[in-house]
Write a protein that holds these residues in place. Structure first.
Motif, short mmCIF file in Angstrom:
data_model
loop_
_atom_site.label_atom_id
_atom_site.label_comp_id
_atom_site.label_asym_id
_atom_site.label_seq_id
_atom_site.Cartn_x
_atom_site.Cartn_y
_atom_site.Cartn_z
N TYR A 30 66.24 37.40 40.85
CA TYR A 30 68.04 36.70 40.80
C TYR A 30 68.52 37.29 40.07
N GLN A 31 68.97 38.46 39.45
CA GLN A 31 69.48 38.93 38.57
C GLN A 31 70.33 37.82 37.21
N LEU A 32 68.86 36.97 37.30
CA LEU A 32 69.14 35.94 36.10
C LEU A 32 68.67 35.89 34.74
N LEU A 33 68.89 35.71 33.83
CA LEU A 33 68.66 35.09 32.61
C LEU A 33 68.91 33.87 31.68
N LEU A 34 67.27 33.25 31.49
CA LEU A 34 67.32 32.13 31.25
C LEU A 34 67.32 33.13 29.13
N GLU A 90 62.43 25.33 41.39
CA GLU A 90 62.64 26.28 41.62
C GLU A 90 63.64 26.91 41.52
N PRO A 91 64.43 28.13 41.08
CA PRO A 91 65.17 29.28 41.83
C PRO A 91 65.66 29.55 42.56
N VAL A 92 67.65 28.60 43.99
CA VAL A 92 66.82 29.25 44.67
C VAL A 92 68.17 29.24 44.97
N LEU A 93 68.74 30.85 45.18
CA LEU A 93 70.45 30.78 46.12
C LEU A 93 70.97 30.91 46.70
N GLU A 94 70.94 29.02 46.29
CA GLU A 94 72.05 29.01 48.07
C GLU A 94 72.54 27.98 46.77
N PRO A 95 73.73 27.06 47.89
CA PRO A 95 74.48 25.78 47.27
C PRO A 95 73.24 24.90 46.99
N PRO A 96 73.46 23.96 46.33
CA PRO A 96 72.30 22.63 46.46
C PRO A 96 72.82 22.24 47.53
N LEU A 142 71.65 14.83 44.48
CA LEU A 142 71.80 14.03 43.54
C LEU A 142 71.41 14.87 42.05
N ASP A 143 72.86 15.33 41.54
CA ASP A 143 72.97 16.10 40.07
C ASP A 143 72.15 17.15 39.88
N PRO A 144 72.36 17.85 41.32
CA PRO A 144 72.09 19.48 41.25
C PRO A 144 72.29 20.10 39.75
N VAL A 145 71.33 20.52 39.51
CA VAL A 145 71.53 21.60 38.36
C VAL A 145 71.70 23.47 39.29
N VAL A 146 72.87 23.87 38.96
CA VAL A 146 73.21 24.75 40.15
C VAL A 146 73.91 25.51 38.35
N ALA A 147 74.24 27.21 38.73
CA ALA A 147 74.28 27.81 37.85
C ALA A 147 75.22 28.73 38.99
N TYR A 148 76.50 29.45 38.25
CA TYR A 148 77.67 30.03 38.69
C TYR A 148 77.39 31.62 37.83
N LEU A 149 77.21 32.69 39.38
CA LEU A 149 76.62 33.66 38.65
C LEU A 149 77.61 35.14 38.30
N GLY A 191 80.87 34.93 43.48
CA GLY A 191 80.38 34.25 44.57
C GLY A 191 79.12 33.53 44.25
N ARG A 192 78.57 33.72 43.47
CA ARG A 192 76.72 34.28 43.34
C ARG A 192 76.31 32.77 42.91
N ILE A 193 75.51 31.94 43.64
CA ILE A 193 75.19 30.40 43.06
C ILE A 193 73.69 30.24 43.54
N CYS A 194 73.73 29.66 42.18
CA CYS A 194 72.06 29.64 41.86
C CYS A 194 71.26 27.81 42.15
N TYR A 195 70.93 27.38 42.60
CA TYR A 195 70.98 26.22 42.13
C TYR A 195 69.22 25.63 42.13
N PHE A 196 69.38 25.64 40.94
CA PHE A 196 67.65 25.21 40.52
C PHE A 196 66.68 23.23 41.00
N ARG A 197 66.13 23.89 42.04
CA ARG A 197 65.79 22.93 42.54
C ARG A 197 64.71 22.51 42.25
#
Length: 379
Positions: free
Chosen positions: A98-102, A166-172, A177-184, A187-193
């Motif tokens: 996902y090209q993510l750094l936590l 669960e990280p998902v590369l799509e909008p929530p 309710l109160d979604p946890v989202v990261a803007y990368l 235009g890439r968005i990661c929704y943490f489901r």
């Protein structure tokens, strides 16, 4: 039980031992740190390290300190660059897919694009917080039911609260309710489901992913937990006289790790099948089949996993394991799948040691080393 006597850093192995691992220093210029307090003028005490690669396949190592994150070129020990100014870094993970750094910093979990580790990038590195105001003690990334998930732990009184994302590369979804989202960026968005939330009535110190379950490490041992049914099993058990004796012997000890043997099944540092004994205090354990590597304050011991035979000793000062490398199967995938192959060498770990002479009162000068198995392990 006794502590190892002081030894000069990286003394040669004692006579009669084999050279199973070789050690390679990654940074020529030591990173300074204060052990008693923070000082923004120096990098700080090193808490963690991690190999990674950039898009051009150039390998680097990230170094997490109390005053930020530094990057060293894996092929140039003179290259050292600060990439982030986050305070109190105690852990991080790369999710290559996902090209993510936590990053866990000052008890909060943050998400970045992986480009944030690029020492040549001029893009802003904006931290995006994934957790609320409650302090986070640790987090782990692994495979559960064939999905990549993040589990982080909070403490409430004497209970341990766990959240599974669960990280998902799509909008929530619109109804979240109160979604946890990261803007990368780009235009890439990661929704943490959010998948699950659960608690156990004990203070847990670590978590290990197994094939279809997880293991929680706590003062009583290892709790194997099925996240679907929430059924549990305890290691060491008290089903037999042998396991009862082992449980009594381990009472008051701190679990160091749980890992699967190469041929299948589960092994641990306290298993009724194979008991490995040592002198002194061990702070971390790493399996490199067929060996078990033990990290003490002044030495690294390499022992046969089946017999406990001491095969190699490396000495140092302020020794601490900063990255345990691959070796634990995660679901249907190997942990290697969470680390890019060009950054990772199987049977590789990283360790931090203090330089021979300190910089002053309560100040240390630290080097990071690769600890690499010499040649393929025995069959």
């Amino acid at each position: 039980m006794h502590e190892d006597p002081p030894q000069p850093p990286m003394a040669a192995p004692s006579a009669g031992f084999r050279e199973i691992f070789e050690i390679r220093r990654l940074n020529n210029n030591p990173l300074r740190g204060h052990t008693a307090h923070r000082n923004a003028g120096v990098p700080g005490v090193i808490a963690c390290t991690m190999p990674f690669v950039l898009a051009n396949d150039r390998p680097f190592v990230a170094i997490g300190c109390s005053e930020g994150i530094w990057v060293v070129d894996a092929h140039d020990p003179d290259f050292l660059h600060r990439v982030m100014e986050l305070k109190g870094v105690t852990g991080f993970a790369v999710i290559e897919e996902y090209q993510l750094l936590l990053v866990l910093a000052d008890k909060a979990l943050y998400c970045f694009s992986l480009d944030a580790l690029d020492p040549f990038s001029t893009s802003p590195r904006v931290p995006q917080k994934l957790t609320g105001s409650a302090p986070v003690d640790f987090f782990r990334v692994g495979i559960w039911t064939n999905s990549l998930v993040i589990i982080y732990k909070r403490k409430r009184m004497t209970e341990s609260i766990f959240h599974v994302l669960e990280p998902v590369l799509e909008p929530p979804p619109v109804n979240a309710l109160d979604p946890v989202v990261a803007y990368l960026g780009s235009g890439r968005i990661c929704y943490f489901r959010p998948l699950k939330e659960f608690f156990v009535p004990v203070e847990c110190t670590d978590l290990v992913f197994l094939r279809s379950t997880i293991s929680l490490l706590h003062p009583k041992g290892f709790e194997i937990l099925d996240l679907e049914t929430f059924s549990t099993a305890t290691i060491p058990s008290k089903d037999t006289a042998q396991s009862k004796a082992l449980a009594k012997r381990c009472k008051g000890s701190k679990p160091l790790g749980l890992f699967r043997a190469k041929a299948g099944g589960t092994s641990s540092a306290i298993t009724p099948l194979e008991v490995i004994e040592w002198h002194g205090t061990v702070f971390a354990v790493a399996p490199v089949s067929p060996y078990v590597v033990l990290f003490k304050a002044r030495s690294i011991e390499v022992r046969q996993g089946s017999t406990g035979r001491l095969e190699q000793v490396l000495f140092g000062s302020g020794v601490r394991c900063s990255w345990r490398g691959p070796g634990v199967l995660q679901g249907e995938l190997d942990e290697d799948d969470l680390v890019p192959e060009s950054a990772n060498q199987r049977s590789r770990m990283q360790v931090v040691m203090n330089a021979p002479h300190g910089m002053g009162p309560d100040e240390v000068a630290q080097h990071v080393y690769d600890l690499v198995l010499k040649g393929p392990p025995p069959p």
